[in-house]
Design an enzyme around this catalytic site. Structure first.
Site, PDB file in Angstrom:
ATOM      1  N   ASP A 164       0.858  -1.223   0.107  1.00 16.80           N
ATOM      2  CA  ASP A 164      -0.133  -0.002   0.079  1.00 16.80           C
ATOM      3  C   ASP A 164       1.081   1.292   0.095  1.00 16.80           C
ATOM      4  O   ASP A 164       1.728   1.433   0.894  1.00 16.80           O
ATOM      5  CB  ASP A 164      -0.794   0.088   1.121  1.00 16.80           C
ATOM      6  CG  ASP A 164      -2.206   1.078   0.897  1.00 16.80           C
ATOM      7  OD1 ASP A 164      -1.769   2.230   0.533  1.00 16.80           O
ATOM      8  OD2 ASP A 164      -3.277   0.622   1.147  1.00 16.80           O
ATOM      9  N   SER A 171     -10.253  10.680   7.113  1.00 12.31           N
ATOM     10  CA  SER A 171     -11.691  10.147   6.524  1.00 12.31           C
ATOM     11  C   SER A 171     -11.266   8.307   6.347  1.00 12.31           C
ATOM     12  O   SER A 171     -12.534   7.936   6.072  1.00 12.31           O
ATOM     13  CB  SER A 171     -11.788  10.620   5.329  1.00 12.31           C
ATOM     14  OG  SER A 171     -10.679  10.722   4.178  1.00 12.31           O
ATOM     15  N   LEU A 173     -10.616   6.464   8.694  1.00 12.38           N
ATOM     16  CA  LEU A 173     -10.878   5.834   9.965  1.00 12.38           C
ATOM     17  C   LEU A 173     -12.375   5.300  10.122  1.00 12.38           C
ATOM     18  O   LEU A 173     -12.661   4.524  11.082  1.00 12.38           O
ATOM     19  CB  LEU A 173     -10.415   6.422  11.354  1.00 12.38           C
ATOM     20  CG  LEU A 173      -9.096   7.120  11.272  1.00 12.38           C
ATOM     21  CD1 LEU A 173      -8.681   7.871  12.484  1.00 12.38           C
ATOM     22  CD2 LEU A 173      -7.985   5.780  11.241  1.00 12.38           C
ATOM     23  N   CYS A 290     -15.019   4.318  -3.991  1.00  8.71           N
ATOM     24  CA  CYS A 290     -15.497   4.340  -2.697  1.00  8.71           C
ATOM     25  C   CYS A 290     -15.531   5.907  -2.036  1.00  8.71           C
ATOM     26  O   CYS A 290     -16.423   6.456  -1.532  1.00  8.71           O
ATOM     27  CB  CYS A 290     -14.864   3.418  -1.755  1.00  8.71           C
ATOM     28  SG  CYS A 290     -15.581   1.868  -1.720  1.00  8.71           S
ATOM     29  N   CYS A 441       4.480   5.987 -30.999  1.00  3.02           N
ATOM     30  CA  CYS A 441       3.352   4.934 -30.875  1.00  3.02           C
ATOM     31  C   CYS A 441       2.401   5.015 -31.860  1.00  3.02           C
ATOM     32  O   CYS A 441       2.595   5.808 -32.837  1.00  3.02           O
ATOM     33  CB  CYS A 441       2.893   5.124 -29.514  1.00  3.02           C
ATOM     34  SG  CYS A 441       1.834   6.799 -29.066  1.00  3.02           S
TER      35      CYS A 441
END
Ligand SMILES: [Zn+2]
Length: 485
Positions: A164, A171, A173, A290, A441
């Protein structure tokens, strides 16, 4: 008739749980099974051709013996069940080899600590040894990771690696119960480590605080038995799925949004992958995350706990797993479904003719629509005409092709160095900062990403983009001005 095969016998029946058997009696059913699954004969019958005694045959709820019921006609609606005796987990289904299990021992405190596992018939001392021998990666120490990491630690998983890159925010918690108020602004991986050590100091805890990238993921999961996907973005999810498939590591997938959750197992043996279920993510910005859409606090605990439970079942080789299935939970109305996920023959990763052969060659930012619309530092570029002139003049330039292998197979660009975007930062020393370097590309977008990637990596030399990519260059390349081709 429908035949249900218990998990411990499934490896002899093509890993199928349910078989449609073309037979009217059990005798005919065995003849059909022997023809379809020749390997099954030795597990079902002994040398004298008798049904092995550790297997029971049930029709509906009734036990059926060879002597009395072999030739009885069975109704088509009846389900026939093969039920073997189970002794503390089936080693052939466990992710942990017998060798690794046998190398594990327990002290008195561990016997006391894990007593409630050891008294479970399916786990026992042998199963607990498998749990201790297990090496699990948890990708994400956020909402789902909070439940997964704490339960895997409490259950006795011997090695846990947490990936991580973020710090704890106030926010977080509301749902990320592995962290506390005093952890705000600390790295989540460090905070998770403290919690794990408080649960059990003997767990080997590894952490990775770099963001998940194609350039590092294979190294990060190498040597682990299982990856639990607790990430919160599509790029990480597809990267985890692809790397796990390519490395042969199963993935326990979990996702949450508002009141709803999903759990599934991908990349287990010949099972489906995430791309079989969802070939592409939703376009960027279409589905809120989320952070944007919100989530009810216990949802991550519910979904994360199911992920941890599935992870333990895979480690132990027990029970019915969510392999090839997707569990959906609606906690607002308390509805849940288990959906079947078929392995997709056209899957770009695990199908019959895969196009994704390695994570470094795949542009996850492009795939997930994460391309920045505006660059912070303006990027200089050449028009196709300017570029062609510099090649004809034999100017000392370096041309870097960042396209996929299949694109290069269609149109190869002469004298170009091939470096996948994922490797650019690592291989920047191969470029000469004294020379102009031009990136090509297909459409001039991935080359912008390549330039930004190199700049972020601290590369100082002059970098240019071919405007519009090779698509804009085609007229010149195939005309007389493109004689250098
Ligand atoms: Zn697939």
């Amino acid at each position: 008739m429908k035949l249900y095969v218990s998990a411990t016998l499934r490896s002899f029946f093509g890993r199928n749980a349910k078989l449609d058997v073309h037979a009217k009696t059990i005798k005919e059913a065995f003849a059909w099974l022997e023809a379809e699954y020749p390997d099954a004969k030795k597990v079902l019958f002994d040398e004298d051709g008798r049904l092995r005694s550790f297997i029971r045959i049930y029709v509906g709820e009734k036990n059926r013996t060879p002597e009395e019921h072999w030739e009885e006609v069975i109704e088509e609606s009846e389900e026939v069940l093969f039920l073997p005796a189970i002794a503390g987990g089936a080693p052939e289904d466990s992710l942990i080899s017998e060798e690794r299990r046998k190398a594990v021992s327990f002290d008195d405190a561990e016997v006391e600590r894990f007593g409630k596992h050891m008294m479970l018939r399916e786990i026992g001392v042998k199963g607990q040894k498998r749990i201790k021998a297990a090496r699990v990666v948890v990708a994400g120490a956020g909402a789902l990771g909070s439940a997964v990491i704490q339960y895997l630690a409490a259950a006795g998983v011997g090695t846990i690696k947490v990936i991580d890159p973020e710090d704890v925010k106030l926010s977080d918690l509301q749902s990320q119960v592995i962290h506390g108020t005093r952890d705000v602004k600390r790295p989540k991986a460090a905070s998770a480590k403290d919690t794990v050590r408080n649960i059990n100091r003997s767990i080997v805890f590894e952490s990775e605080t770099a963001p998940l990238e194609a350039s590092m993921i294979a190294d990060a999961i190498d040597g682990f038995d299982l990856v639990v996907d607790c990430s919160d973005n599509y790029k990480a999810r597809y990267l985890i799925n692809d790397a796990c498939y390519l490395c042969g590591i199963p993935t326990v997938f979990g996702a949450i949004y508002q009141y709803e959750g999903q759990v599934g197992i991908f990349n287990l043996k010949n099972g489906p992958c995430l791309r079989c279920l969802f070939p592409t993510p939703p376009p960027a910005g279409l589905v809120p995350t989320c952070a944007e859409g919100g989530t009810i606090s216990p949802l991550s605990g519910i979904v994360g706990s199911i992920q941890a439970n599935e992870a333990l079942k895979l480690i132990l080789g027990i029970g019915e797993s969510l392999a090839g299935k997707l569990l959906t939970v609606d906690t607002l109305n308390l509805h849940s479904h288990i959906l079947t996920v078929e392995k997709e023959h056209h899957c770009t990763l695990c199908g019959d003719v895969p196009t994704i052969k390695g994570v470094q060659e795949f542009d996850y930012d492009d795939f997930c629509g994460l391309r920045e619309p505006e660059e912070e530092v303006p990027i200089e570029g050449f028009t196709p005409e300017e570029f062609a002139r510099r090649i004809e003049n034999k100017d000392p330039i370096t041309i870097v092709d960042v396209r996929e292998p299949h694109e290069r197979a269609i149109l190869r660009f002469p004298d170009a160095v091939v470096i996948p975007i994922g490797q650019l930062a690592r291989r920047k020393n191969e470029l000469d900062p004294e020379k102009d370097t031009i990136f090509i590309c297909k459409q001039g977008q991935r080359s912008i990403l390549a330039i930004n990637t190199l700049r972020e990596a601290g590369y100082q030399g002059p970098l240019y983009n071919l405007k519009g990519g090779l698509d804009a260059m085609k007229d010149i390349m195939f005309s007389h001005e493109g004689a250098w081709l």
